[in-house]
Design a protein around this motif. Structure first.
Motif, PDB file in Angstrom:
ATOM      1  N   ILE A  34      36.981  41.868  38.515  1.00 52.28           N
ATOM      2  CA  ILE A  34      37.641  40.745  37.851  1.00 52.28           C
ATOM      3  C   ILE A  34      39.128  40.757  38.179  1.00 52.28           C
ATOM      4  O   ILE A  34      39.714  39.713  38.500  1.00 52.28           O
ATOM      5  CB  ILE A  34      37.406  40.799  36.324  1.00 52.28           C
ATOM      6  CG1 ILE A  34      35.936  40.493  36.020  1.00 52.28           C
ATOM      7  CG2 ILE A  34      38.326  39.838  35.586  1.00 52.28           C
ATOM      8  CD1 ILE A  34      35.529  40.747  34.583  1.00 52.28           C
ATOM      9  N   ARG A  37      39.676  39.661  41.788  1.00 50.72           N
ATOM     10  CA  ARG A  37      39.471  38.223  41.931  1.00 50.72           C
ATOM     11  C   ARG A  37      40.662  37.456  41.349  1.00 50.72           C
ATOM     12  O   ARG A  37      41.122  36.477  41.929  1.00 50.72           O
ATOM     13  CB  ARG A  37      38.169  37.793  41.243  1.00 50.72           C
ATOM     14  CG  ARG A  37      37.906  36.309  41.303  1.00 50.72           C
ATOM     15  CD  ARG A  37      37.637  35.841  42.717  1.00 50.72           C
ATOM     16  NE  ARG A  37      37.392  34.395  42.683  1.00 50.72           N
ATOM     17  CZ  ARG A  37      37.787  33.561  43.607  1.00 50.72           C
ATOM     18  NH1 ARG A  37      38.406  33.995  44.695  1.00 50.72           N
ATOM     19  NH2 ARG A  37      37.552  32.275  43.502  1.00 50.72           N
ATOM     20  N   TYR A  38      41.184  37.924  40.203  1.00 53.39           N
ATOM     21  CA  TYR A  38      42.346  37.284  39.597  1.00 53.39           C
ATOM     22  C   TYR A  38      43.549  37.384  40.545  1.00 53.39           C
ATOM     23  O   TYR A  38      44.265  36.403  40.747  1.00 53.39           O
ATOM     24  CB  TYR A  38      42.692  37.921  38.252  1.00 53.39           C
ATOM     25  CG  TYR A  38      43.983  37.412  37.681  1.00 53.39           C
ATOM     26  CD1 TYR A  38      44.050  36.159  37.088  1.00 53.39           C
ATOM     27  CD2 TYR A  38      45.155  38.155  37.762  1.00 53.39           C
ATOM     28  CE1 TYR A  38      45.236  35.657  36.587  1.00 53.39           C
ATOM     29  CE2 TYR A  38      46.350  37.663  37.265  1.00 53.39           C
ATOM     30  CZ  TYR A  38      46.383  36.418  36.681  1.00 53.39           C
ATOM     31  OH  TYR A  38      47.563  35.925  36.197  1.00 53.39           O
ATOM     32  N   GLN A  39      43.760  38.552  41.115  1.00 55.26           N
ATOM     33  CA  GLN A  39      44.892  38.729  42.035  1.00 55.26           C
ATOM     34  C   GLN A  39      44.737  37.834  43.262  1.00 55.26           C
ATOM     35  O   GLN A  39      45.723  37.267  43.749  1.00 55.26           O
ATOM     36  CB  GLN A  39      45.024  40.199  42.439  1.00 55.26           C
ATOM     37  CG  GLN A  39      45.501  41.071  41.301  1.00 55.26           C
ATOM     38  CD  GLN A  39      45.422  42.560  41.616  1.00 55.26           C
ATOM     39  OE1 GLN A  39      44.668  42.989  42.477  1.00 55.26           O
ATOM     40  NE2 GLN A  39      46.203  43.352  40.889  1.00 55.26           N
ATOM     41  N   TYR A  42      45.515  34.277  42.169  1.00 55.19           N
ATOM     42  CA  TYR A  42      46.951  34.144  41.948  1.00 55.19           C
ATOM     43  C   TYR A  42      47.692  34.050  43.277  1.00 55.19           C
ATOM     44  O   TYR A  42      48.615  33.247  43.432  1.00 55.19           O
ATOM     45  CB  TYR A  42      47.474  35.318  41.125  1.00 55.19           C
ATOM     46  CG  TYR A  42      48.927  35.166  40.774  1.00 55.19           C
ATOM     47  CD1 TYR A  42      49.315  34.344  39.720  1.00 55.19           C
ATOM     48  CD2 TYR A  42      49.916  35.807  41.509  1.00 55.19           C
ATOM     49  CE1 TYR A  42      50.651  34.177  39.400  1.00 55.19           C
ATOM     50  CE2 TYR A  42      51.256  35.644  41.201  1.00 55.19           C
ATOM     51  CZ  TYR A  42      51.614  34.831  40.149  1.00 55.19           C
ATOM     52  OH  TYR A  42      52.942  34.662  39.843  1.00 55.19           O
ATOM     53  N   LEU A 123      42.763  29.043  38.497  1.00 49.99           N
ATOM     54  CA  LEU A 123      43.356  30.290  38.005  1.00 49.99           C
ATOM     55  C   LEU A 123      43.359  30.327  36.477  1.00 49.99           C
ATOM     56  O   LEU A 123      42.978  31.333  35.869  1.00 49.99           O
ATOM     57  CB  LEU A 123      44.780  30.435  38.547  1.00 49.99           C
ATOM     58  CG  LEU A 123      45.563  31.670  38.132  1.00 49.99           C
ATOM     59  CD1 LEU A 123      44.922  32.934  38.689  1.00 49.99           C
ATOM     60  CD2 LEU A 123      46.999  31.569  38.601  1.00 49.99           C
ATOM     61  N   PHE A 126      39.866  30.831  35.107  1.00 51.64           N
ATOM     62  CA  PHE A 126      39.446  32.222  35.286  1.00 51.64           C
ATOM     63  C   PHE A 126      40.090  33.114  34.228  1.00 51.64           C
ATOM     64  O   PHE A 126      39.444  33.994  33.661  1.00 51.64           O
ATOM     65  CB  PHE A 126      39.809  32.704  36.704  1.00 51.64           C
ATOM     66  CG  PHE A 126      39.220  34.030  37.070  1.00 51.64           C
ATOM     67  CD1 PHE A 126      37.923  34.116  37.548  1.00 51.64           C
ATOM     68  CD2 PHE A 126      39.955  35.197  36.946  1.00 51.64           C
ATOM     69  CE1 PHE A 126      37.370  35.342  37.898  1.00 51.64           C
ATOM     70  CE2 PHE A 126      39.419  36.418  37.286  1.00 51.64           C
ATOM     71  CZ  PHE A 126      38.122  36.496  37.765  1.00 51.64           C
ATOM     72  N   LYS A 127      41.382  32.865  33.960  1.00 51.08           N
ATOM     73  CA  LYS A 127      42.085  33.639  32.928  1.00 51.08           C
ATOM     74  C   LYS A 127      41.426  33.452  31.561  1.00 51.08           C
ATOM     75  O   LYS A 127      41.232  34.413  30.822  1.00 51.08           O
ATOM     76  CB  LYS A 127      43.556  33.229  32.859  1.00 51.08           C
ATOM     77  CG  LYS A 127      44.416  33.807  33.947  1.00 51.08           C
ATOM     78  CD  LYS A 127      45.815  33.245  33.942  1.00 51.08           C
ATOM     79  CE  LYS A 127      46.573  33.591  32.705  1.00 51.08           C
ATOM     80  NZ  LYS A 127      47.996  33.170  32.779  1.00 51.08           N
ATOM     81  N   HIS A 130      37.828  35.127  31.345  1.00 50.11           N
ATOM     82  CA  HIS A 130      37.815  36.591  31.286  1.00 50.11           C
ATOM     83  C   HIS A 130      38.866  37.150  30.322  1.00 50.11           C
ATOM     84  O   HIS A 130      39.113  38.350  30.319  1.00 50.11           O
ATOM     85  CB  HIS A 130      38.012  37.174  32.692  1.00 50.11           C
ATOM     86  CG  HIS A 130      36.890  36.825  33.621  1.00 50.11           C
ATOM     87  ND1 HIS A 130      35.656  37.415  33.553  1.00 50.11           N
ATOM     88  CD2 HIS A 130      36.803  35.915  34.627  1.00 50.11           C
ATOM     89  CE1 HIS A 130      34.859  36.915  34.470  1.00 50.11           C
ATOM     90  NE2 HIS A 130      35.540  35.993  35.147  1.00 50.11           N
ATOM     91  N   ILE A 132      42.144  37.065  30.268  1.00 50.02           N
ATOM     92  CA  ILE A 132      43.190  37.805  30.976  1.00 50.02           C
ATOM     93  C   ILE A 132      44.533  37.395  30.399  1.00 50.02           C
ATOM     94  O   ILE A 132      44.846  36.214  30.301  1.00 50.02           O
ATOM     95  CB  ILE A 132      43.141  37.538  32.490  1.00 50.02           C
ATOM     96  CG1 ILE A 132      41.823  38.037  33.060  1.00 50.02           C
ATOM     97  CG2 ILE A 132      44.335  38.179  33.197  1.00 50.02           C
ATOM     98  CD1 ILE A 132      41.605  37.686  34.515  1.00 50.02           C
TER      99      ILE A 132
END
Length: 151
Positions: A34, A37-39, A42, A123, A126-127, A130, A132
């Motif tokens: 996760i 994938r976030y990085q 971003y 983005l 996704f945040k 999850h 984030i």
């Protein structure tokens, strides 16, 4: 007179970051995926924003040159860099070329704006999905909420 103070020790960001950061809990393989994938999302978003910024700078440059050339006589000499070759041209020849390029830049800007919005929405989704939270963002958002009600 006393001697000058000794110079400060060299800055070592790696050593400082290791000392300043508290021990982090180990991430599970799923959490690592996760995070990766976030990085990646971003980074993709940041790239689209950078491209958008570059196009905007190029647009402003073209507009400034066009505004300057429109005030000159059509037969006036001007110089234009094309593929790292400086060419002598007449203002009457350069203005239509710059106008075409400005139209193309405006189109690219619109396309890149849509792509940037799409990446930003992806983005943010996704945040949220999850849960984030980025360090410092929640504090800044919370402080902004507090300041909104103050007169």
């Amino acid at each position: 007179t006393p001697p000058p103070p000794p110079p400060p020790p060299p800055h070592n960001p790696i050593a400082m970051s290791q000392q300043q950061q508290p021990q982090q809990q180990e991430l599970t393989p799923q959490q690592q995926q996760i995070l990766q994938r976030y990085q990646q999302l971003y980074q993709e978003y940041s790239q689209t924003v950078q491209i958008l910024s570059d196009i905007e700078i190029e647009r402003k440059d073209h507009e400034a040159v066009l505004n300057a050339l429109k005030g000159y006589e059509p037969d006036r000499k001007c110089y234009r860099m094309i593929n790292n070759v400086l060419r002598e041209m007449k203002a009457a020849d350069v203005v239509p070329q710059l106008e075409e390029e400005l139209v193309a830049l405006n189109k690219r800007f619109e396309e890149q704006t849509a792509l940037s919005k799409e990446k930003g929405d992806e983005l943010n989704a996704f945040k949220l999905k999850h849960d984030i939270r980025v360090k410092g963002q929640d504090k800044a958002r919370h402080q902004g909420e507090k300041q909104q009600g103050v007169l």
